[in-house]
Design a protein around this motif. Structure first.
Motif, PDB file in Angstrom:
ATOM      1  N   SER A  44       9.111 -29.567   1.994  1.00 53.05           N
ATOM      2  CA  SER A  44       9.456 -28.677   0.884  1.00 53.05           C
ATOM      3  C   SER A  44      10.632 -27.742   1.144  1.00 53.05           C
ATOM      4  N   CYS A  45      10.983 -27.501   2.394  1.00 50.58           N
ATOM      5  CA  CYS A  45      11.925 -26.419   2.685  1.00 50.58           C
ATOM      6  C   CYS A  45      13.152 -26.818   3.511  1.00 50.58           C
ATOM      7  N   CYS A  48      17.090 -27.047   2.518  1.00 51.27           N
ATOM      8  CA  CYS A  48      17.942 -25.854   2.367  1.00 51.27           C
ATOM      9  C   CYS A  48      17.845 -24.888   3.549  1.00 51.27           C
ATOM     10  N   HIS A  49      16.904 -25.104   4.431  1.00 53.09           N
ATOM     11  CA  HIS A  49      16.707 -24.124   5.503  1.00 53.09           C
ATOM     12  C   HIS A  49      16.751 -24.758   6.885  1.00 53.09           C
ATOM     13  N   LYS A  63      20.318 -21.692   3.633  1.00 54.24           N
ATOM     14  CA  LYS A  63      20.296 -20.738   2.518  1.00 54.24           C
ATOM     15  C   LYS A  63      19.607 -19.434   2.926  1.00 54.24           C
ATOM     16  N   LEU A  66      18.376 -18.385   6.509  1.00 57.25           N
ATOM     17  CA  LEU A  66      17.057 -18.675   7.085  1.00 57.25           C
ATOM     18  C   LEU A  66      16.928 -20.124   7.532  1.00 57.25           C
ATOM     19  N   GLY A  78      15.373 -14.436   7.715  1.00 54.80           N
ATOM     20  CA  GLY A  78      16.691 -14.578   7.090  1.00 54.80           C
ATOM     21  C   GLY A  78      17.399 -13.251   6.896  1.00 54.80           C
ATOM     22  N   LYS A  79      18.382 -13.257   5.970  1.00 57.96           N
ATOM     23  CA  LYS A  79      19.234 -12.080   5.751  1.00 57.96           C
ATOM     24  C   LYS A  79      18.484 -10.905   5.146  1.00 57.96           C
ATOM     25  N   GLU A  80      17.670 -11.205   4.127  1.00 59.57           N
ATOM     26  CA  GLU A  80      17.009 -10.128   3.385  1.00 59.57           C
ATOM     27  C   GLU A  80      15.771  -9.590   4.101  1.00 59.57           C
ATOM     28  N   TYR A  81      15.052 -10.500   4.750  1.00 59.24           N
ATOM     29  CA  TYR A  81      13.769 -10.093   5.328  1.00 59.24           C
ATOM     30  C   TYR A  81      13.657 -10.437   6.808  1.00 59.24           C
ATOM     31  N   MET A 108      12.911 -15.240  -6.130  1.00 56.03           N
ATOM     32  CA  MET A 108      12.579 -15.548  -4.737  1.00 56.03           C
ATOM     33  C   MET A 108      11.491 -16.614  -4.600  1.00 56.03           C
ATOM     34  N   MET A 110       9.946 -20.067  -3.926  1.00 53.55           N
ATOM     35  CA  MET A 110      10.447 -21.191  -3.123  1.00 53.55           C
ATOM     36  C   MET A 110       9.511 -22.386  -3.211  1.00 53.55           C
ATOM     37  N   PRO A 112      13.212 -22.949  -5.032  1.00 52.52           N
ATOM     38  CA  PRO A 112      13.656 -22.355  -6.285  1.00 52.52           C
ATOM     39  C   PRO A 112      13.321 -23.253  -7.476  1.00 52.52           C
TER      40      PRO A 112
END
Ligand code: HEC
Length: 144
Positions: A44-45, A48-49, A63, A66, A78-81, A108, A110, A112
């Motif tokens: 699932s991830c 992009c990651h 993305k 992360l 990642g960047k935000e968290y 947010m 995921m 998306p």
């Protein structure tokens, strides 16, 4: 005398057996990251990651900064968290899981909206259990 001895041995044996079975039952009940969680993230991830790579001549960066393809970067976040991607013992504070449970329409959520199937409730519960149990990666390190 003989009866007592037999009884004692029997009791010890029973005790030994019950201790052994409790321990193995606990081990068997613990979530194994590499066997049970990694396949969910892969499906699932990862698209992009993952670590920066070249896709049809185009550089693809992870993305949100992360990467979910290594133990170190899953922990780093990642960047935000940063440091809140996986908070050991606290699934509800962990963005890895939070993003999976947000409504489709949330920015947010995921994966998306329209970019892949949501993770199933059963798999989300499994990831929560893994985090509650301390979020151990075992021997798995992943991509450097
Ligand atoms: C189609 C691409 C795509 C897929 C698939 C995807 N993501 Fe994301 N992810 C993004 C984008 C884009 C961002 C940046 C969003 C932003 O910052 O507004 C992001 C950001 C994140 C963040 C925030 C990181 C931070 O600290 O800034 C988390 C956590 C996350 N994704 C988890 C996941 C998980 C878990 C999955 C799999 C269930 C997943 N993503 C699947 C595109 C994707």
């Amino acid at each position: 005398m003989k009866t007592t001895l037999t009884l004692t041995l029997g009791a010890l044996l029973a005790l030994g057996l019950s201790v052994t079975s409790t321990t193995s039952a606990q081990d068997a009940g613990k979530v194994d990251f590499e066997k049970q969680i990694l396949p969910i993230l892969k499906e699932s991830c990862f698209k992009c990651h993952e670590k920066e790579n070249e896709d049809n001549g185009k550089i693809k960066k992870p993305k949100g900064g992360l990467r979910l393809d290594s133990a170190a970067t899953i922990t780093k976040g990642g960047k935000e968290y940063p440091d809140e991607n996986v908070v050991a013992g606290k699934p509800d504070a962990s963005w890895l899981v939070k993003t999976m449970t947000l409504p489709d329409t949330d920015d947010m959520a995921m994966p998306p909206e329209g970019k892949g199937d949501r993770v199933t409730p059963a798999n989300i519960d499994l990831i929560k259990k893994w985090i509650t149990e301390g979020a151990s990666f075992g021997a798995w390190k992943g991509v450097e």
